[in-house]
Design a protein around this motif. Structure first.
Motif, short mmCIF file in Angstrom:
data_model
loop_
_atom_site.label_atom_id
_atom_site.label_comp_id
_atom_site.label_asym_id
_atom_site.label_seq_id
_atom_site.Cartn_x
_atom_site.Cartn_y
_atom_site.Cartn_z
N SER A 54 0.84 -1.20 0.00
CA SER A 54 0.00 0.00 0.00
C SER A 54 0.87 1.25 0.00
CB SER A 54 -0.90 -0.01 1.24
OG SER A 54 -1.47 1.26 1.45
N ILE A 55 1.90 1.25 0.79
CA ILE A 55 2.80 2.41 0.86
C ILE A 55 3.58 2.55 -0.46
CG2 ILE A 55 4.85 3.32 2.02
CD1 ILE A 55 3.56 2.20 4.63
N ILE A 56 4.00 1.42 -1.03
CA ILE A 56 4.66 1.47 -2.34
C ILE A 56 3.69 2.07 -3.37
CG2 ILE A 56 5.51 0.03 -4.25
CD1 ILE A 56 6.67 -1.85 -2.06
N TYR A 61 1.94 6.60 -6.78
CA TYR A 61 0.88 7.51 -7.22
C TYR A 61 1.33 8.97 -7.15
CZ TYR A 61 -3.76 9.48 -7.88
OH TYR A 61 -4.83 10.19 -8.35
N PHE A 62 1.91 9.34 -6.05
CA PHE A 62 2.35 10.73 -5.92
C PHE A 62 3.55 11.03 -6.84
CE2 PHE A 62 -0.31 10.46 -2.16
CZ PHE A 62 -1.08 11.59 -2.36
N ALA A 63 4.38 10.03 -7.10
CA ALA A 63 5.46 10.21 -8.08
C ALA A 63 4.86 10.41 -9.47
CB ALA A 63 6.39 9.01 -8.07
N TYR A 64 3.83 9.61 -9.81
CA TYR A 64 3.20 9.78 -11.12
C TYR A 64 2.54 11.15 -11.25
CZ TYR A 64 0.15 9.74 -15.03
OH TYR A 64 -0.47 10.11 -16.18
N LEU A 65 1.87 11.61 -10.21
CA LEU A 65 1.23 12.93 -10.27
C LEU A 65 2.27 14.02 -10.56
CD1 LEU A 65 -1.33 12.74 -7.33
CD2 LEU A 65 -1.81 12.61 -9.79
N THR A 66 3.45 13.88 -9.98
CA THR A 66 4.53 14.84 -10.22
C THR A 66 5.03 14.72 -11.66
OG1 THR A 66 5.17 14.69 -7.90
CG2 THR A 66 6.80 15.61 -9.43
N ILE A 67 5.29 13.50 -12.10
CA ILE A 67 5.78 13.28 -13.46
C ILE A 67 4.75 13.75 -14.49
CG2 ILE A 67 6.33 11.46 -15.14
CD1 ILE A 67 7.65 9.96 -12.75
N VAL A 149 2.82 2.31 -14.13
CA VAL A 149 3.30 2.56 -12.77
C VAL A 149 3.12 1.31 -11.90
CG1 VAL A 149 3.05 4.01 -10.73
CG2 VAL A 149 2.95 5.04 -13.00
N THR A 150 2.00 0.61 -12.07
CA THR A 150 1.82 -0.63 -11.31
C THR A 150 2.90 -1.64 -11.66
OG1 THR A 150 -0.57 -0.29 -11.19
CG2 THR A 150 0.22 -2.52 -10.81
N THR A 151 3.28 -1.72 -12.91
CA THR A 151 4.35 -2.64 -13.31
C THR A 151 5.67 -2.26 -12.65
OG1 THR A 151 3.26 -3.07 -15.42
CG2 THR A 151 5.60 -3.61 -15.28
N ILE A 152 5.98 -0.98 -12.61
CA ILE A 152 7.21 -0.52 -11.95
C ILE A 152 7.18 -0.88 -10.47
CG2 ILE A 152 8.53 1.53 -11.26
CD1 ILE A 152 7.66 2.73 -14.01
N GLU A 153 6.03 -0.67 -9.83
CA GLU A 153 5.91 -1.01 -8.41
C GLU A 153 6.02 -2.51 -8.18
OE1 GLU A 153 2.74 2.61 -7.48
OE2 GLU A 153 2.00 0.59 -7.83
#
Length: 192
Positions: A54-56, A61-67, A149-153
């Motif tokens: 969940s934390i990952i 999610y917040f990294a994607y919002l920034t990107i 992003v899910t794949t990266i996580e």
């Protein structure tokens, strides 16, 4: 978005990750409980495992919002940024098949194809819901987030190739990612 809404998002996502991990873990490891393993210990372990993913998920999610904001600024056009995301998404789906094929030659073709296309299908459903709740422009970014992003996580677990760990990690990731992407617009527009 104020701190109260962020705390709500953090803890609800944490609970979703923990609960989804417990449910999947209990379904996949029921024989351990029947053989005498401690139910409480197993639930606590699975809950902690779900909390980690969940934390990952929240960091992703917040990294994607920034990107996403950087991408919009760099490409100066929503359409161009959408095409860039589609190109990267196609690359990720192909690599999810090909790199697993190279690393785990013993996997069946069905297994190799099922994972990327199931992830793509789930992402498309979430993106469609997001698009219906907000606007047409939300489809591509949501699909990109849900798949790429899910794949990266998921990469640390993908390297192991163990189906139990794959399921125990992907379900909380997908549940948390879907929750975050579908609730954020409601939190932002909600009066508090």
């Amino acid at each position: 978005m104020n701190i109260k809404k962020w705390i709500y998002l953090f803890f609800t996502t944490l609970i979703i990750g923990g609960a989804s991990s417990v449910i999947v873990g209990m379904l996949l490891r029921w024989q351990d409980i029947e053989s005498g393993a401690s139910l409480f210990v197993m639930i606590a372990w699975l809950m902690g495992f779900g909390f980690i993913f969940s934390i990952i998920s929240q960091m992703g999610y917040f990294a994607y919002l920034t990107i996403h904001r950087f991408g919009l600024g760099i490409f100066k056009s929503v359409q161009l940024w959408s095409w860039v995301q589609i190109l990267v998404l196609a690359f990720v789906v192909f690599d999810l098949f090909y790199l697993r094929f190279v690393a785990f030659e013993e996997l069946s073709m069905f297994n190799l194809l099922f994972v990327p296309f199931a992830l793509l299908a789930f992402g498309a459903v979430v993106a469609y819901i997001k698009m219906k709740e907000t606007n047409k422009g939300a489809f591509i970014p949501t699909l990109f987030f849900m798949v790429a992003v899910t794949t990266i996580e998921w990469i640390p677990v993908l390297k192991q190739g163990d189906s139990l760990w794959l399921w125990l990690s992907i379900v909380p990731l997908l549940a948390c990612n879907a929750w975050q992407v579908l609730i954020l617009h409601r939190l932002i527009h909600k009066k508090s």
